[in-house]
Write a protein that holds these residues in place. Structure first.
Motif, PDB file in Angstrom:
ATOM      1  N   SER A 338       0.651  -1.078   0.033  1.00  0.00           N
ATOM      2  CA  SER A 338      -0.051   0.050   0.135  1.00  0.00           C
ATOM      3  C   SER A 338       0.916   1.185   0.116  1.00  0.00           C
ATOM      4  O   SER A 338       0.564   2.105  -0.804  1.00  0.00           O
ATOM      5  CB  SER A 338      -1.035  -0.034   1.428  1.00  0.00           C
ATOM      6  OG  SER A 338      -1.754   1.206   1.343  1.00  0.00           O
ATOM      7  N   ALA A 339       1.910   1.258   0.892  1.00  0.00           N
ATOM      8  CA  ALA A 339       2.924   2.126   0.881  1.00  0.00           C
ATOM      9  C   ALA A 339       3.451   2.703  -0.282  1.00  0.00           C
ATOM     10  O   ALA A 339       3.619   3.975  -0.974  1.00  0.00           O
ATOM     11  CB  ALA A 339       3.772   2.157   2.087  1.00  0.00           C
ATOM     12  N   ARG A 340       3.902   1.551  -1.149  1.00  0.00           N
ATOM     13  CA  ARG A 340       4.625   1.746  -2.497  1.00  0.00           C
ATOM     14  C   ARG A 340       3.784   2.207  -3.278  1.00  0.00           C
ATOM     15  O   ARG A 340       4.317   2.715  -4.112  1.00  0.00           O
ATOM     16  CB  ARG A 340       5.531   0.369  -2.530  1.00  0.00           C
ATOM     17  CG  ARG A 340       6.448   0.088  -1.841  1.00  0.00           C
ATOM     18  CD  ARG A 340       7.336  -1.071  -2.152  1.00  0.00           C
ATOM     19  NE  ARG A 340       6.539  -2.368  -2.203  1.00  0.00           N
ATOM     20  CZ  ARG A 340       6.311  -3.281  -1.234  1.00  0.00           C
ATOM     21  NH1 ARG A 340       6.953  -2.665  -0.023  1.00  0.00           N
ATOM     22  NH2 ARG A 340       5.721  -4.385  -1.315  1.00  0.00           N
ATOM     23  N   THR A 341       2.566   1.590  -3.406  1.00  0.00           N
ATOM     24  CA  THR A 341       1.702   1.991  -4.493  1.00  0.00           C
ATOM     25  C   THR A 341       1.246   3.414  -4.359  1.00  0.00           C
ATOM     26  O   THR A 341       1.111   4.202  -5.348  1.00  0.00           O
ATOM     27  CB  THR A 341       0.251   1.255  -4.412  1.00  0.00           C
ATOM     28  OG1 THR A 341       0.475  -0.260  -4.751  1.00  0.00           O
ATOM     29  CG2 THR A 341      -0.830   1.549  -5.396  1.00  0.00           C
ATOM     30  N   GLY A 342       1.124   4.097  -3.300  1.00  0.00           N
ATOM     31  CA  GLY A 342       0.944   5.478  -3.149  1.00  0.00           C
ATOM     32  C   GLY A 342       1.933   6.187  -3.493  1.00  0.00           C
ATOM     33  O   GLY A 342       1.878   7.225  -4.146  1.00  0.00           O
ATOM     34  N   LEU A 366      -2.339   9.591   1.006  1.00  0.00           N
ATOM     35  CA  LEU A 366      -1.109   8.544   1.343  1.00  0.00           C
ATOM     36  C   LEU A 366      -1.714   6.983   0.907  1.00  0.00           C
ATOM     37  O   LEU A 366      -2.815   6.616   1.136  1.00  0.00           O
ATOM     38  CB  LEU A 366      -0.998   8.542   2.964  1.00  0.00           C
ATOM     39  CG  LEU A 366      -0.463   9.958   3.604  1.00  0.00           C
ATOM     40  CD1 LEU A 366      -0.616   9.863   5.015  1.00  0.00           C
ATOM     41  CD2 LEU A 366       0.843  10.007   3.146  1.00  0.00           C
ATOM     42  N   GLY A 367      -0.513   6.181   0.880  1.00  0.00           N
ATOM     43  CA  GLY A 367      -0.866   4.914   0.509  1.00  0.00           C
ATOM     44  C   GLY A 367      -1.851   4.768  -0.517  1.00  0.00           C
ATOM     45  O   GLY A 367      -1.645   5.074  -1.730  1.00  0.00           O
ATOM     46  N   THR A 368      -2.780   4.124  -0.375  1.00  0.00           N
ATOM     47  CA  THR A 368      -3.982   3.700  -1.254  1.00  0.00           C
ATOM     48  C   THR A 368      -5.334   4.371  -0.849  1.00  0.00           C
ATOM     49  O   THR A 368      -6.496   3.752  -0.764  1.00  0.00           O
ATOM     50  CB  THR A 368      -4.304   2.099  -1.231  1.00  0.00           C
ATOM     51  OG1 THR A 368      -4.145   1.436   0.044  1.00  0.00           O
ATOM     52  CG2 THR A 368      -3.459   1.283  -2.166  1.00  0.00           C
ATOM     53  N   PHE A 369      -4.868   5.740  -0.553  1.00  0.00           N
ATOM     54  CA  PHE A 369      -6.001   6.551   0.069  1.00  0.00           C
ATOM     55  C   PHE A 369      -5.810   8.088  -0.473  1.00  0.00           C
ATOM     56  O   PHE A 369      -5.130   8.632   0.107  1.00  0.00           O
ATOM     57  CB  PHE A 369      -6.069   6.562   1.655  1.00  0.00           C
ATOM     58  CG  PHE A 369      -7.365   7.020   2.048  1.00  0.00           C
ATOM     59  CD1 PHE A 369      -8.520   6.524   1.577  1.00  0.00           C
ATOM     60  CD2 PHE A 369      -7.417   7.658   3.305  1.00  0.00           C
ATOM     61  CE1 PHE A 369      -9.870   7.053   2.267  1.00  0.00           C
ATOM     62  CE2 PHE A 369      -8.535   8.282   3.806  1.00  0.00           C
ATOM     63  CZ  PHE A 369      -9.700   7.758   3.368  1.00  0.00           C
ATOM     64  N   PRO A 423      -8.272  -1.595  -3.325  1.00  0.00           N
ATOM     65  CA  PRO A 423      -7.689  -2.338  -2.365  1.00  0.00           C
ATOM     66  C   PRO A 423      -5.874  -2.121  -2.312  1.00  0.00           C
ATOM     67  O   PRO A 423      -5.377  -1.716  -3.153  1.00  0.00           O
ATOM     68  CB  PRO A 423      -7.877  -3.906  -2.995  1.00  0.00           C
ATOM     69  CG  PRO A 423      -9.019  -3.483  -3.650  1.00  0.00           C
ATOM     70  CD  PRO A 423      -8.864  -2.142  -4.308  1.00  0.00           C
ATOM     71  N   CYS A 424      -5.685  -2.193  -0.860  1.00  0.00           N
ATOM     72  CA  CYS A 424      -4.344  -2.260  -0.460  1.00  0.00           C
ATOM     73  C   CYS A 424      -3.451  -2.935  -1.211  1.00  0.00           C
ATOM     74  O   CYS A 424      -2.031  -2.703  -1.521  1.00  0.00           O
ATOM     75  CB  CYS A 424      -4.039  -2.212   1.093  1.00  0.00           C
ATOM     76  SG  CYS A 424      -5.105  -1.064   2.076  1.00  0.00           S
ATOM     77  N   ASN A 425      -3.579  -4.142  -1.936  1.00  0.00           N
ATOM     78  CA  ASN A 425      -3.013  -4.910  -2.734  1.00  0.00           C
ATOM     79  C   ASN A 425      -3.219  -5.008  -4.151  1.00  0.00           C
ATOM     80  O   ASN A 425      -3.140  -6.074  -4.776  1.00  0.00           O
ATOM     81  CB  ASN A 425      -2.994  -6.389  -2.264  1.00  0.00           C
ATOM     82  CG  ASN A 425      -4.533  -7.102  -2.031  1.00  0.00           C
ATOM     83  OD1 ASN A 425      -5.408  -6.390  -2.413  1.00  0.00           O
ATOM     84  ND2 ASN A 425      -4.633  -8.243  -1.982  1.00  0.00           N
ATOM     85  N   VAL A 426      -3.815  -3.952  -4.491  1.00  0.00           N
ATOM     86  CA  VAL A 426      -4.271  -3.557  -5.915  1.00  0.00           C
ATOM     87  C   VAL A 426      -2.736  -3.733  -6.908  1.00  0.00           C
ATOM     88  O   VAL A 426      -1.737  -3.391  -6.382  1.00  0.00           O
ATOM     89  CB  VAL A 426      -4.756  -2.375  -6.162  1.00  0.00           C
ATOM     90  CG1 VAL A 426      -3.569  -1.091  -5.833  1.00  0.00           C
ATOM     91  CG2 VAL A 426      -5.047  -2.007  -7.669  1.00  0.00           C
ATOM     92  N   SER A 427      -3.126  -4.423  -8.108  1.00  0.00           N
ATOM     93  CA  SER A 427      -1.732  -4.660  -8.871  1.00  0.00           C
ATOM     94  C   SER A 427      -1.324  -3.462  -9.686  1.00  0.00           C
ATOM     95  O   SER A 427      -2.122  -2.425  -9.910  1.00  0.00           O
ATOM     96  CB  SER A 427      -2.160  -5.670 -10.055  1.00  0.00           C
ATOM     97  OG  SER A 427      -3.092  -5.279 -10.880  1.00  0.00           O
TER      98      SER A 427
END
Length: 450
Positions: A338-342, A366-369, A423-427
């Motif tokens: 999640s952190a890396r995706t953001g 931040l993150g996925t938000f 989702p926090c684990n979105v690809s």
């Protein structure tokens, strides 16, 4: 759509229309989409239309839909023990509490389980009032804390209006929001300092001896992903310490990986006295919420009965889902993802899109938000639709939402904002796909600018 699917769709829609009473809605004016299934970051309808869910349902499917590890844990628990009264000690409940307590900041090591976030808020406020012997609770405008009695009065957005009795002992104040600063600030530091001065003035004029708690969303969710400026939460912590006020953080929406840390408070190294949680703790698979309680407040009830409880407090199926969700997030590094995706995808991607679309006034998150603040005029920052808009006034946002859905992206729209919360684990591939649909749909919002 084949005949079997058509019959199933008709049956679902008919039963829904006849018997389901939907929240926040005029019942005869809505036509809910009938969902046939879901997996990962997608759900689909009976006609075979697939939607990439950039809302995570209502910001709670942190590990996506139908994660096999969590589904299996629920099935295993149901075969072993479906339910037991909350007064018993049971392994899965104890384990859920331990795993949560290990991840909360500071000494918030006791967990009171509820069924959802609003009940968590209700009980946190009750604990604060009993602990301090004081009646008032302070909360921010631009906030949402739930739809039960005290929680909706604490809420600072327009959903409060139809429920506000003005008898809940609630005092509202302005929190920091530089883009629409109520303090005429021009920098984050100014906004932080002036917001803290305003809060202390409010405390003083309300009478500190009457204030039990201050409750804040760590990152404001429903009001638009309002990330507090550096120093603000620490400043609120200091004010609470100065005046003997309980500090409650509402992490119902932002806990369990949503902002790229287990709890959003970790970004600012702040420890409240109570944390409210729900949603992501089970990824919504089974309803569960709770309050993480500091040692000092737990001690208040060491020999004094706590006057509150719930029939399904710590329901074992929900706790099994929580244990499996936390362990899965740990095993698969979903919080880190999640952190890396953001940092690497959503943040840069949304800012790049915003640079091409004048209707985007601000990008924040931040993150996925994340949220896009949509405006009619980039210079005046006039919102794309008025506050609490409905009907024709909301037409620009409705048209924008329709364009997103046509492109296969399911959005979360609130006021003049789009919240981006996959989702926090979105690809990586699905982030790119979602951003491409968003980029195209924003031309609809651009067309409605003044």
């Amino acid at each position: 759509m084949n005949a079997e699917a058509a019959d199933a769709l008709a049956a679902v829609k008919d039963a829904d229309r006849k018997h389901v009473f939907h929240s926040w809605s005029a019942q005869e004016l809505i036509d809910p989409l009938a969902v046939a299934g879901a997996e990962g970051s997608y759900f689909w309808d009976y006609e075979g239309n697939r939607f990439l869910d950039f809302s995570s349902a209502l910001v709670y499917t942190n590990i996506g839909y139908q994660h096999p590890k969590v589904a299996a844990a629920i099935a295993e628990q149901s075969a072993r023990l479906c339910t037991v009264a909350p007064g018993f000690a049971v392994d899965v409940r104890s384990e859920a509490a331990r795993l949560i307590a290990e991840r909360t900041p500071g000494d918030l090591d006791k967990i009171f389980f509820t069924n959802a976030g609003a009940e968590a808020v209700e009980n946190a406020v009750r604990m604060a009032r009993l602990h301090t012997g004081r009646p008032k609770v302070m909360s921010a405008y631009r906030s949402y804390h739930g739809a039960t009695s005290t929680a909706i009065n604490l809420t600072g957005d327009a959903r409060r209006f139809g429920n506000d009795t003005a008898t809940a002992g609630v005092v509202h104040f302005w929190g920091p929001f530089l883009y629409r600063s109520p303090f005429h600030a021009t920098t984050e530091a100014e906004e932080c300092g002036r917001a803290l001065r305003h809060l202390e003035d409010t405390i003083v004029f309300e009478g500190p001896q009457s204030i039990a708690a201050i409750i804040l969303e760590t990152v404001g969710g429903a009001p638009g992903v309002l990330v507090p400026p550096a120093g603000y939460l620490a400043g609120v912590r200091a004010l609470c310490d100065r005046y003997g006020i309980v500090f409650i953080l509402d992490e119902v929406m932002v806990g369990f990986g949503r902002t790229g840390t287990w709890f959003a408070a970790d970004h600012w190294d702040v420890t409240p006295d109570l944390i409210c949680f729900a949603k992501g703790i089970t990824s919504g698979y089974v309803p569960l919420g709770g309050v993480a309680i500091s040692a000092a407040i737990a001690e208040t009830f060491a020999r004094r009965p706590y006057p509150g409880g719930l029939t399904y407090s710590g329901h074992v199926l929900a706790c099994a889902a929580a244990v499996a969700t936390i362990n899965t997030m740990e095993e698969e590094d979903i919080v880190g993802q999640s952190a890396r995706t953001g940092a690497e995808l959503l943040g840069p991607g949304l800012r790049e899109i915003a640079a091409r679309h004048p209707s985007v006034g601000e990008v924040r998150g931040l993150g996925t938000f994340w949220a896009l603040e949509l405006v009619r005029d980039a210079d005046t920052r006039e919102p794309l639709v008025p506050y609490n808009a409905s009907g024709a006034d909301n037409a620009p946002m409705a048209a924008f939402g329709a364009a997103l859905k046509k492109g296969g992206l399911w959005p979360l729209l609130a006021g003049n904002r789009m919240h981006v919360a996959p989702p926090c684990n979105v690809s990586t591939e699905d982030v790119a796909k979602g951003l491409a649909v968003l980029d195209e749909a924003l031309s609809v919002a651009d067309a409605h600018m003044a």
